[in-house]
Design a protein around this motif. Structure first.
Motif, PDB file in Angstrom:
ATOM      1  N   LEU A  58      -3.733   0.060  21.670  1.00 36.79           N
ATOM      2  CA  LEU A  58      -3.402  -0.196  20.255  1.00 36.79           C
ATOM      3  C   LEU A  58      -4.009  -1.511  19.792  1.00 36.79           C
ATOM      4  O   LEU A  58      -4.590  -1.597  18.707  1.00 36.79           O
ATOM      5  N   TYR A  59      -3.884  -2.527  20.623  1.00 36.87           N
ATOM      6  CA  TYR A  59      -4.364  -3.855  20.236  1.00 36.87           C
ATOM      7  C   TYR A  59      -5.887  -3.950  20.225  1.00 36.87           C
ATOM      8  O   TYR A  59      -6.433  -4.927  19.716  1.00 36.87           O
ATOM      9  N   ARG A  60      -6.587  -2.955  20.784  1.00 36.51           N
ATOM     10  CA  ARG A  60      -8.038  -2.928  20.643  1.00 36.51           C
ATOM     11  C   ARG A  60      -8.455  -2.559  19.227  1.00 36.51           C
ATOM     12  O   ARG A  60      -9.573  -2.828  18.808  1.00 36.51           O
ATOM     13  N   HIS A  61      -7.554  -1.887  18.507  1.00 36.67           N
ATOM     14  CA  HIS A  61      -7.873  -1.402  17.165  1.00 36.67           C
ATOM     15  C   HIS A  61      -7.182  -2.199  16.057  1.00 36.67           C
ATOM     16  O   HIS A  61      -7.534  -2.055  14.882  1.00 36.67           O
ATOM     17  N   PHE A  62      -6.192  -3.008  16.425  1.00 35.86           N
ATOM     18  CA  PHE A  62      -5.497  -3.852  15.453  1.00 35.86           C
ATOM     19  C   PHE A  62      -5.401  -5.267  16.021  1.00 35.86           C
ATOM     20  O   PHE A  62      -5.081  -5.443  17.200  1.00 35.86           O
ATOM     21  N   ALA A  63      -5.676  -6.242  15.177  1.00 34.10           N
ATOM     22  CA  ALA A  63      -5.681  -7.622  15.657  1.00 34.10           C
ATOM     23  C   ALA A  63      -4.324  -8.034  16.211  1.00 34.10           C
ATOM     24  O   ALA A  63      -4.231  -8.740  17.210  1.00 34.10           O
ATOM     25  N   ASP A  64      -3.258  -7.578  15.552  1.00 33.61           N
ATOM     26  CA  ASP A  64      -1.898  -7.890  15.982  1.00 33.61           C
ATOM     27  C   ASP A  64      -0.947  -6.953  15.243  1.00 33.61           C
ATOM     28  O   ASP A  64      -1.376  -6.043  14.537  1.00 33.61           O
ATOM     29  N   LYS A  65       0.345  -7.166  15.395  1.00 36.48           N
ATOM     30  CA  LYS A  65       1.338  -6.310  14.742  1.00 36.48           C
ATOM     31  C   LYS A  65       1.226  -6.383  13.227  1.00 36.48           C
ATOM     32  O   LYS A  65       1.453  -5.395  12.524  1.00 36.48           O
ATOM     33  N   SER A  66       0.879  -7.555  12.709  1.00 37.39           N
ATOM     34  CA  SER A  66       0.764  -7.714  11.260  1.00 37.39           C
ATOM     35  C   SER A  66      -0.373  -6.867  10.705  1.00 37.39           C
ATOM     36  O   SER A  66      -0.273  -6.309   9.605  1.00 37.39           O
ATOM     37  N   ASP A  67      -1.466  -6.772  11.471  1.00 38.31           N
ATOM     38  CA  ASP A  67      -2.594  -5.940  11.053  1.00 38.31           C
ATOM     39  C   ASP A  67      -2.174  -4.483  10.987  1.00 38.31           C
ATOM     40  O   ASP A  67      -2.519  -3.750  10.052  1.00 38.31           O
ATOM     41  N   LEU A  68      -1.417  -4.032  11.990  1.00 39.53           N
ATOM     42  CA  LEU A  68      -0.908  -2.657  11.988  1.00 39.53           C
ATOM     43  C   LEU A  68       0.057  -2.442  10.831  1.00 39.53           C
ATOM     44  O   LEU A  68       0.010  -1.410  10.150  1.00 39.53           O
ATOM     45  N   TYR A  69       0.928  -3.411  10.582  1.00 41.91           N
ATOM     46  CA  TYR A  69       1.891  -3.313   9.478  1.00 41.91           C
ATOM     47  C   TYR A  69       1.161  -3.138   8.141  1.00 41.91           C
ATOM     48  O   TYR A  69       1.540  -2.297   7.310  1.00 41.91           O
ATOM     49  N   LEU A  70       0.101  -3.926   7.912  1.00 38.13           N
ATOM     50  CA  LEU A  70      -0.644  -3.816   6.663  1.00 38.13           C
ATOM     51  C   LEU A  70      -1.307  -2.449   6.527  1.00 38.13           C
ATOM     52  O   LEU A  70      -1.316  -1.864   5.436  1.00 38.13           O
ATOM     53  N   ALA A  71      -1.848  -1.943   7.632  1.00 40.83           N
ATOM     54  CA  ALA A  71      -2.482  -0.628   7.587  1.00 40.83           C
ATOM     55  C   ALA A  71      -1.459   0.458   7.256  1.00 40.83           C
ATOM     56  O   ALA A  71      -1.730   1.368   6.466  1.00 40.83           O
ATOM     57  N   VAL A  72      -0.269   0.360   7.842  1.00 34.89           N
ATOM     58  CA  VAL A  72       0.794   1.327   7.543  1.00 34.89           C
ATOM     59  C   VAL A  72       1.237   1.180   6.090  1.00 34.89           C
ATOM     60  O   VAL A  72       1.468   2.180   5.393  1.00 34.89           O
ATOM     61  N   GLY A  73       1.355  -0.057   5.624  1.00 32.24           N
ATOM     62  CA  GLY A  73       1.753  -0.286   4.245  1.00 32.24           C
ATOM     63  C   GLY A  73       0.769   0.310   3.258  1.00 32.24           C
ATOM     64  O   GLY A  73       1.162   0.896   2.236  1.00 32.24           O
ATOM     65  N   ARG A  74      -0.513   0.182   3.549  1.00 34.98           N
ATOM     66  CA  ARG A  74      -1.527   0.749   2.654  1.00 34.98           C
ATOM     67  C   ARG A  74      -1.482   2.273   2.669  1.00 34.98           C
ATOM     68  O   ARG A  74      -1.715   2.922   1.652  1.00 34.98           O
ATOM     69  N   ARG A  75      -1.177   2.837   3.841  1.00 38.54           N
ATOM     70  CA  ARG A  75      -1.013   4.301   3.905  1.00 38.54           C
ATOM     71  C   ARG A  75       0.196   4.727   3.090  1.00 38.54           C
ATOM     72  O   ARG A  75       0.165   5.749   2.378  1.00 38.54           O
ATOM     73  N   GLY A  76       1.262   3.939   3.147  1.00 39.03           N
ATOM     74  CA  GLY A  76       2.433   4.219   2.330  1.00 39.03           C
ATOM     75  C   GLY A  76       2.115   4.151   0.846  1.00 39.03           C
ATOM     76  O   GLY A  76       2.616   4.956   0.051  1.00 39.03           O
ATOM     77  N   THR A  77       1.262   3.192   0.469  1.00 35.49           N
ATOM     78  CA  THR A  77       0.830   3.089  -0.925  1.00 35.49           C
ATOM     79  C   THR A  77       0.105   4.354  -1.359  1.00 35.49           C
ATOM     80  O   THR A  77       0.335   4.872  -2.454  1.00 35.49           O
ATOM     81  N   ASP A  78      -0.786   4.845  -0.503  1.00 37.00           N
ATOM     82  CA  ASP A  78      -1.503   6.087  -0.827  1.00 37.00           C
ATOM     83  C   ASP A  78      -0.535   7.248  -1.033  1.00 37.00           C
ATOM     84  O   ASP A  78      -0.699   8.052  -1.963  1.00 37.00           O
ATOM     85  N   MET A  79       0.471   7.327  -0.173  1.00 38.68           N
ATOM     86  CA  MET A  79       1.458   8.410  -0.285  1.00 38.68           C
ATOM     87  C   MET A  79       2.205   8.309  -1.605  1.00 38.68           C
ATOM     88  O   MET A  79       2.475   9.315  -2.276  1.00 38.68           O
ATOM     89  N   LEU A  80       2.555   7.082  -1.996  1.00 28.83           N
ATOM     90  CA  LEU A  80       3.283   6.875  -3.247  1.00 28.83           C
ATOM     91  C   LEU A  80       2.417   7.220  -4.447  1.00 28.83           C
ATOM     92  O   LEU A  80       2.849   7.920  -5.371  1.00 28.83           O
ATOM     93  N   MET A  81       1.177   6.747  -4.455  1.00 25.34           N
ATOM     94  CA  MET A  81       0.302   6.974  -5.591  1.00 25.34           C
ATOM     95  C   MET A  81      -0.100   8.441  -5.715  1.00 25.34           C
ATOM     96  O   MET A  81      -0.328   8.937  -6.818  1.00 25.34           O
ATOM     97  N   ASP A  82      -0.191   9.136  -4.576  1.00 23.70           N
ATOM     98  CA  ASP A  82      -0.494  10.571  -4.639  1.00 23.70           C
ATOM     99  C   ASP A  82       0.590  11.333  -5.400  1.00 23.70           C
ATOM    100  O   ASP A  82       0.311  12.359  -6.035  1.00 23.70           O
ATOM    101  N   ARG A  83       1.812  10.847  -5.334  1.00 23.02           N
ATOM    102  CA  ARG A  83       2.926  11.506  -6.029  1.00 23.02           C
ATOM    103  C   ARG A  83       3.059  10.997  -7.468  1.00 23.02           C
ATOM    104  O   ARG A  83       3.362  11.770  -8.377  1.00 23.02           O
ATOM    105  N   LEU A  84       2.852   9.700  -7.668  1.00 18.90           N
ATOM    106  CA  LEU A  84       3.042   9.125  -8.998  1.00 18.90           C
ATOM    107  C   LEU A  84       1.924   9.483  -9.967  1.00 18.90           C
ATOM    108  O   LEU A  84       2.176   9.701 -11.157  1.00 18.90           O
ATOM    109  N   GLY A  85       0.692   9.540  -9.464  1.00 16.52           N
ATOM    110  CA  GLY A  85      -0.437   9.822 -10.352  1.00 16.52           C
ATOM    111  C   GLY A  85      -0.261  11.089 -11.169  1.00 16.52           C
ATOM    112  O   GLY A  85      -0.324  11.057 -12.407  1.00 16.52           O
ATOM    113  N   PRO A  86      -0.018  12.236 -10.530  1.00  9.79           N
ATOM    114  CA  PRO A  86       0.177  13.473 -11.298  1.00  9.79           C
ATOM    115  C   PRO A  86       1.383  13.407 -12.231  1.00  9.79           C
ATOM    116  O   PRO A  86       1.353  13.981 -13.323  1.00  9.79           O
TER     117      PRO A  86
END
Length: 240
Positions: A58-86
């Motif tokens: 996991l740590y080969r692909h993410f600098a640290d836990k914070s990097d993973l957290y940001l990536a998950v947060g951005r995925r959550g944003t996509d999920m939210l916007m996919d629903r809100l846009g329509p």
């Protein structure tokens, strides 16, 4: 002397980059599944197990836990916007549209309560993160609503100067009500959507009546007040 084929090197580099991006996306999805299973206080061991790899991988692909957290947060944003846009672009009477937008947001947090708490709390990270995912989401949604409210008010020849603070106030109200509801679950999502839509509509109605304008909230709006050409998209705060 052996010659280096630059094109081949570049192609390999691009393939490796694509592979890393794909692996990061897989690990983000695994993290979301682990959060759903174990709650917002999930640990890296549980995430690695869900992903079927060791923590060092996991740590080969993410600098640290914070990097993973940001990536998950951005995925959550996509999920939210996919629903809100329509929901934002949908036609129909204004009160129905307001209810639809509010319900779309509540539906996302109802379906992903642990992911929502994971992103909002940010307690998973091992250091302060550089970006505030929640603040970015609120600013993005508020900027889009401000554009819609501004266009709506200008369509009635009214001052649109208050559109931005009103939009931020609406976003804050819905988010806070959603936080309360997610913890309490003392009413259905549909009931909360109806209550919030009623509050928002009466605020708009009061503003219109102050200018001697009356609109039936259960009838389609005349013309294309809420339509954008090209079609409406979610905008950034810099574009508002």
């Amino acid at each position: 002397m052996a010659r280096t084929v630059k094109g081949g090197s570049d192609a390999r580099r691009e393939r490796w980059k694509g592979h890393r991006e794909a692996r990061r996306a897989e690990f983000v999805e695994a993290t979301i599944r682990a959060v759903a299973k174990h709650g917002p206080d999930v640990g890296m061991d549980e995430i690695a197990t869900e992903a079927g790899v060791s923590k060092p991988v996991l740590y080969r692909h993410f600098a640290d836990k914070s990097d993973l957290y940001l990536a998950v947060g951005r995925r959550g944003t996509d999920m939210l916007m996919d629903r809100l846009g329509p929901a934002i672009e949908k036609d129909g009477p204004i009160r129905d549209r307001i209810r639809g937008i509010v319900d779309a947001y509540l539906c996302v947090i109802e379906e992903n309560p642990n992911l929502y708490r994971f992103v909002v709390r940010g307690s998973f990270t091992d250091r302060p993160v550089e970006q505030d995912v929640v603040h970015e989401d609120k600013a993005l949604i508020a900027a889009t609503l401000a554009r819609i409210l501004g266009d709506y008010l200008r369509a009635f020849d009214m001052d649109s100067g208050g559109a931005e603070p009103w939009a931020h106030a609406l976003v804050g109200m819905v988010q806070n009500a959603g936080d309360w509801w997610l913890d309490r679950q003392s009413m259905s999502r549909q009931s909360l959507s109806e209550y919030l839509a009623t509050i928002i509509w009466h605020a708009i109605d009061g503003l219109l009546r102050s200018a001697d304008i009356t609109v039936d909230p259960d009838q389609p709006l005349p013309g294309s007040l809420f339509h954008a050409d090209p079609p409406l998209r979610l905008i950034t705060s810099e574009e508002a």
